[in-house]
Design an enzyme around this catalytic site. Structure first.
Site, PDB file in Angstrom:
ATOM      1  N   ASP A 135       0.819  -1.206   0.000  1.00  0.00           N
ATOM      2  CA  ASP A 135       0.000   0.000   0.000  1.00  0.00           C
ATOM      3  C   ASP A 135       0.857   1.262   0.000  1.00  0.00           C
ATOM      4  O   ASP A 135       0.458   2.287  -0.555  1.00  0.00           O
ATOM      5  CB  ASP A 135      -0.932   0.003   1.212  1.00  0.00           C
ATOM      6  CG  ASP A 135      -2.100  -0.965   1.041  1.00  0.00           C
ATOM      7  OD1 ASP A 135      -2.391  -1.348  -0.113  1.00  0.00           O
ATOM      8  OD2 ASP A 135      -2.725  -1.332   2.049  1.00  0.00           O
ATOM      9  N   SER A 191      -6.102   5.716  10.752  1.00  0.00           N
ATOM     10  CA  SER A 191      -7.343   6.082  11.435  1.00  0.00           C
ATOM     11  C   SER A 191      -7.942   4.901  12.185  1.00  0.00           C
ATOM     12  O   SER A 191      -8.418   5.036  13.323  1.00  0.00           O
ATOM     13  CB  SER A 191      -8.346   6.628  10.402  1.00  0.00           C
ATOM     14  OG  SER A 191      -9.618   6.809  10.971  1.00  0.00           O
ATOM     15  N   GLN A 201       4.196  10.259   4.298  1.00  0.00           N
ATOM     16  CA  GLN A 201       5.262  10.324   3.297  1.00  0.00           C
ATOM     17  C   GLN A 201       5.704  11.749   2.994  1.00  0.00           C
ATOM     18  O   GLN A 201       6.813  11.961   2.507  1.00  0.00           O
ATOM     19  CB  GLN A 201       4.817   9.626   2.003  1.00  0.00           C
ATOM     20  CG  GLN A 201       4.578   8.128   2.176  1.00  0.00           C
ATOM     21  CD  GLN A 201       4.135   7.446   0.896  1.00  0.00           C
ATOM     22  OE1 GLN A 201       3.814   8.093  -0.092  1.00  0.00           O
ATOM     23  NE2 GLN A 201       4.114   6.125   0.904  1.00  0.00           N
TER      24      GLN A 201
END
Length: 292
Positions: A73, A191, A247
């Site tokens: 991912d 989350s 990132q």
């Protein structure tokens, strides 16, 4: 029937030999089938391929009509933030861990991708978030996120104090370790670890999830994706940051606000026809199986 693809980009940042094997298999298989193939420059260097068409992510986005991302991912997030600016469809082969965004099993990727190339797929539009760190004058610092925008201390973890405005209306103040602002795509990522709700991908919603709040009344809040979120700070005792998908980091200085809204860009994520979101949740999160 979906429109057939003619030009395919191969994308990813290989971290181990098995991922490189998948990249090479894809390149040779797709060229043998007669497709125009653009391979990301770093991959071509790693594979020592010569005489091939290479390009940056942006060049692949402008030229190809399908990008195949090989990796986890994290690879998908990095590629998707760039590719979302272009009219290109994206699919992933999972060479990571969970793989919520990378559907194709590496052991069966060739057959699954063959079905997709025949038009046997469907498209999901995933919206991005845009974060701006700004003051009254000057050019804002901007980042985009597929999963989430996170407010957090810049160096040492500690409690911070801030106010949240939604559509310029005061919503709440909070003392916590930070705040996660998540898309439906990101609701199964950071989350979720913080106790946030799972939002199905088609929802036009944003989740605001407190990180270790200093009150029992602080709870996740789900708002419409058309809303604008503003974070304000009355005083700053230390450096704060906004991070996009873990990132990209944007520092926050004294007298600066943070503005978060739905981006104008969206990711055209494609799935095989047999893809089922709830089956993915069940397998990735270890949910109990059907009883009858």
């Amino acid at each position: 029937m979906n429109k057939p693809f003619s030009c395919i980009g191969i994308v990813g940042h290989p971290r181990h030999p098995t991922a490189l094997t998948t990249h090479e298999m894809l390149y040779r298989w797709l060229t043998a089938k007669g497709y125009q193939v653009i391979i990301e420059q770093q991959i071509a260097r790693e594979l020592k391929l010569e005489g091939v068409q290479t390009g940056t992510l942006a060049e692949i986005g402008r030229t190809a009509d399908l990008a195949v991302v090989v990796g986890g991912d994290g690879n998908m997030l990095g590629a998707a933030r760039v590719l979302a600016r272009y009219d290109i469809k994206v699919i992933g082969i999972n060479r990571g861990n969970l793989g919520f965004l990378t559907d194709l099993d590496p052991d069966n990727a060739q057959q699954q991708l063959a079905d997709v190339l025949e038009g046997d797929y469907f498209v999901e539009s995933r919206f991005l978030l845009e974060a701006q760190v700004c003051r009254q004058s000057g050019t804002p610092r901007i980042g985009t996120a597929i999963n989430e925008v996170v407010l957090h201390p810049g160096k040492v973890a500690h409690m911070i104090e801030f106010e949240v405005y939604i559509d310029e209306n005061f919503a709440f103040s909070q003392r916590s370790d930070g705040l996660i602002i998540s898309t439906p795509t990101g609701s199964t990522a950071y989350s979720l670890s913080a106790g946030g709700p799972i939002l199905t991908p088609s929802l036009d919603a944003i989740a605001l999830v407190p990180m270790f709040p200093h009150t029992l009344s602080a709870r996740p809040l789900v708002i419409n994706s058309s809303s604008t979120i503003r974070l304000r700070f009355s005083h700053m005792r230390s450096d704060l940051e906004i991070s996009c998908d873990s990132q990209i980091a944007l520092p926050i200085q004294q007298s600066e606000d943070v503005l978060i809204r739905r981006s104008d860009y969206h990711l055209n994520l494609i799935h095989p026809k047999n893809y089922n979101y709830f089956n993915t949740l069940s397998s990735k999160l270890g949910w109990s199986k059907k009883l009858f």
